[in-house]
Design an enzyme around this catalytic site. Sequence first.
Site, PDB file in Angstrom:
ATOM      1  N   THR A  15       0.825  -1.212   0.000  1.00  0.00           N
ATOM      2  CA  THR A  15       0.000   0.000   0.000  1.00  0.00           C
ATOM      3  C   THR A  15       0.859   1.262   0.000  1.00  0.00           C
ATOM      4  O   THR A  15       0.333   2.368   0.054  1.00  0.00           O
ATOM      5  CB  THR A  15      -0.911   0.015   1.247  1.00  0.00           C
ATOM      6  N   GLY A  16       2.184   1.102  -0.060  1.00  0.00           N
ATOM      7  CA  GLY A  16       3.079   2.263  -0.019  1.00  0.00           C
ATOM      8  C   GLY A  16       3.502   2.726  -1.404  1.00  0.00           C
ATOM      9  O   GLY A  16       3.082   2.161  -2.423  1.00  0.00           O
ATOM     10  N   VAL A  18       6.482   2.632  -3.007  1.00  0.00           N
ATOM     11  CA  VAL A  18       7.248   1.671  -3.810  1.00  0.00           C
ATOM     12  C   VAL A  18       6.397   0.437  -4.107  1.00  0.00           C
ATOM     13  O   VAL A  18       6.401  -0.093  -5.227  1.00  0.00           O
ATOM     14  CB  VAL A  18       8.563   1.268  -3.103  1.00  0.00           C
ATOM     15  N   CYS A 132      18.350   4.194  -3.657  1.00  0.00           N
ATOM     16  CA  CYS A 132      17.800   4.784  -4.891  1.00  0.00           C
ATOM     17  C   CYS A 132      18.757   5.793  -5.539  1.00  0.00           C
ATOM     18  O   CYS A 132      18.952   5.777  -6.761  1.00  0.00           O
ATOM     19  CB  CYS A 132      16.452   5.412  -4.597  1.00  0.00           C
ATOM     20  N   SER A 162       9.026  11.549  -3.022  1.00  0.00           N
ATOM     21  CA  SER A 162       8.451  10.191  -3.023  1.00  0.00           C
ATOM     22  C   SER A 162       9.438   9.177  -2.470  1.00  0.00           C
ATOM     23  O   SER A 162       9.036   8.088  -2.066  1.00  0.00           O
ATOM     24  CB  SER A 162       7.987   9.787  -4.427  1.00  0.00           C
ATOM     25  N   GLY A 163      10.725   9.539  -2.433  1.00  0.00           N
ATOM     26  CA  GLY A 163      11.723   8.684  -1.791  1.00  0.00           C
ATOM     27  C   GLY A 163      11.442   8.503  -0.305  1.00  0.00           C
ATOM     28  O   GLY A 163      11.936   7.569   0.319  1.00  0.00           O
ATOM     29  N   LYS A 216      26.083   5.935   1.393  1.00  0.00           N
ATOM     30  CA  LYS A 216      25.651   4.737   0.651  1.00  0.00           C
ATOM     31  C   LYS A 216      26.315   4.671  -0.720  1.00  0.00           C
ATOM     32  O   LYS A 216      26.603   3.593  -1.223  1.00  0.00           O
ATOM     33  CB  LYS A 216      24.123   4.714   0.524  1.00  0.00           C
ATOM     34  N   ARG A 238      17.269  17.215  -0.272  1.00  0.00           N
ATOM     35  CA  ARG A 238      15.855  16.963  -0.588  1.00  0.00           C
ATOM     36  C   ARG A 238      15.323  18.204  -1.300  1.00  0.00           C
ATOM     37  O   ARG A 238      15.588  19.338  -0.880  1.00  0.00           O
ATOM     38  CB  ARG A 238      15.073  16.743   0.716  1.00  0.00           C
ATOM     39  N   HIS A 245      14.887  11.245  -8.885  1.00  0.00           N
ATOM     40  CA  HIS A 245      16.064  11.858  -8.264  1.00  0.00           C
ATOM     41  C   HIS A 245      17.037  12.287  -9.366  1.00  0.00           C
ATOM     42  O   HIS A 245      17.132  11.648 -10.419  1.00  0.00           O
ATOM     43  CB  HIS A 245      16.825  10.824  -7.406  1.00  0.00           C
TER      44      HIS A 245
HETATM   45  P1  A2P Z   1       0.469   0.836   5.743  1.00  0.00           P
HETATM   46  O1  A2P Z   1      -0.205   1.339   4.497  1.00  0.00           O
HETATM   47  O2  A2P Z   1      -0.405  -0.099   6.514  1.00  0.00           O
HETATM   48  O3  A2P Z   1       1.080   1.921   6.577  1.00  0.00           O
HETATM   49  P2  A2P Z   1       5.531   4.333   2.255  1.00  0.00           P
HETATM   50  O4  A2P Z   1       6.983   4.085   2.002  1.00  0.00           O
HETATM   51  O5  A2P Z   1       4.818   4.906   1.075  1.00  0.00           O
HETATM   52  O6  A2P Z   1       5.307   5.096   3.524  1.00  0.00           O
HETATM   53  O7  A2P Z   1       4.867   2.886   2.472  1.00  0.00           O
HETATM   54  C1  A2P Z   1       5.306   2.011   3.466  1.00  0.00           C
HETATM   55  C2  A2P Z   1       4.610   0.659   3.271  1.00  0.00           C
HETATM   56  O8  A2P Z   1       5.074  -0.214   4.275  1.00  0.00           O
HETATM   57  C3  A2P Z   1       3.101   0.720   3.421  1.00  0.00           C
HETATM   58  O9  A2P Z   1       2.522  -0.274   2.614  1.00  0.00           O
HETATM   59  C4  A2P Z   1       2.923   0.396   4.905  1.00  0.00           C
HETATM   60  O10 A2P Z   1       1.665  -0.135   5.233  1.00  0.00           O
HETATM   61  C5  A2P Z   1       3.982  -0.676   5.053  1.00  0.00           C
HETATM   62  N1  A2P Z   1       4.368  -0.813   6.452  1.00  0.00           N
HETATM   63  C6  A2P Z   1       4.874   0.134   7.262  1.00  0.00           C
HETATM   64  N2  A2P Z   1       5.123  -0.367   8.506  1.00  0.00           N
HETATM   65  C7  A2P Z   1       4.760  -1.681   8.450  1.00  0.00           C
HETATM   66  C8  A2P Z   1       4.751  -2.754   9.391  1.00  0.00           C
HETATM   67  N3  A2P Z   1       5.179  -2.579  10.648  1.00  0.00           N
HETATM   68  N4  A2P Z   1       4.283  -3.954   8.980  1.00  0.00           N
HETATM   69  C9  A2P Z   1       3.844  -4.135   7.735  1.00  0.00           C
HETATM   70  N5  A2P Z   1       3.828  -3.165   6.795  1.00  0.00           N
HETATM   71  C10 A2P Z   1       4.265  -1.957   7.149  1.00  0.00           C
END
Ligand code: A2P
Length: 334
Positions: A15-16, A18, A132, A162-163, A216, A238, A245
Amino acid sequence: MPKTRSYHIAVVGATGAVGAELLGVLERRGFPVERLLPLSSSRSAGKIVSFRNNEIAAEELSSASFEGIDLAFFSAGGDTSRRYAPVARAAGAIVIDNSSVFRMEPDVPLVIPEINGEDIQQHSGLIANPNCTTAVALMALYPLHRAFGVRRVFAASYQAVSGSGARAISELRSQVEAAAGKQTSVAKVYPHPIAFNVFPHVDSFLPSGYTKEEMKMQNEGRRIMHLPQFRASVTCVRVPVYRAHSVAVSAEFERPVSVAEAHEALAKAPGVELVDEPQKNSYPMPLYTAGKDNCEVGRVRLDCALVNGLSFWVSGDQLLKGAALNAVQIAELL
Ligand code: A2P
């Protein structure tokens, strides 16, 4: 004709920022997916993601998530990778990890397929995806290294929000909208406003004064290019760009350089496009490299302060080549 094997794939962090790209890249490249399991934290459990016209509900990540999974992409931050990548591996999945947690471990290949794809053969269930900014910079630097032998670089990055994930994208958008309405808005993800601002601060500071992100390029660059003596002095910045980037690089080489030979090396490098006609205002820009697989290189010139030096500018979509695309390319190699 034998049926191509299809894989059971988990995407941790689906759901994030990446994770969403990963689903898109798997679909676009026709990766043989038998079953896709989107995983998230409890916050997004039940949230619908779409994959090949199917709506799939994200499930909360747990130790039981990896039963029957062949391949697990991790993009949910270092803590999640540290805790669950070993669980996925123990369940028999091969892990491709986007965090920095395992990148320097000797038995974990750190791979950019166009550069050191053969390192993948040494894997024991876990492969690391590089940082990245490092990935984007090395896509341009490595062909030049092949031509001239790189010794060291000085670089400054211009890194998109977005990074820092989906919340940072919203933060820039809301700050821009607030400024247009002559309102103030509060910085939450970053320590300062990012709209109409730049700050020389990406990742946390080390006792040396550099940030972790800045080191890195040297540390990961050594492993990826198989160059233990490679040195990189980097300032990571940033900038208020949503996506892609850019990096300004001055590189010093072992052998004499020329712009013509550099152009030739870059023009034939896989995953790289030469965009270098400054007289026509043509050079790489994040607005136009966003959403593209290839990294673009331009402004190639003889460096006026280094012996055997070249300066150049490279821009690439860090959610793609710097993350999701590189991860899927690794899976394809496997
Ligand atoms: P969630 O949508 O439930 O927060 P981004 O880099 O865009 O912030 O996305 C981070 C991704 O990693 C999201 O899908 C987020 O889910 C997931 N995430 C963050 N913390 C955890 C965790 N402790 N366990 C599982 N997934 C996680």
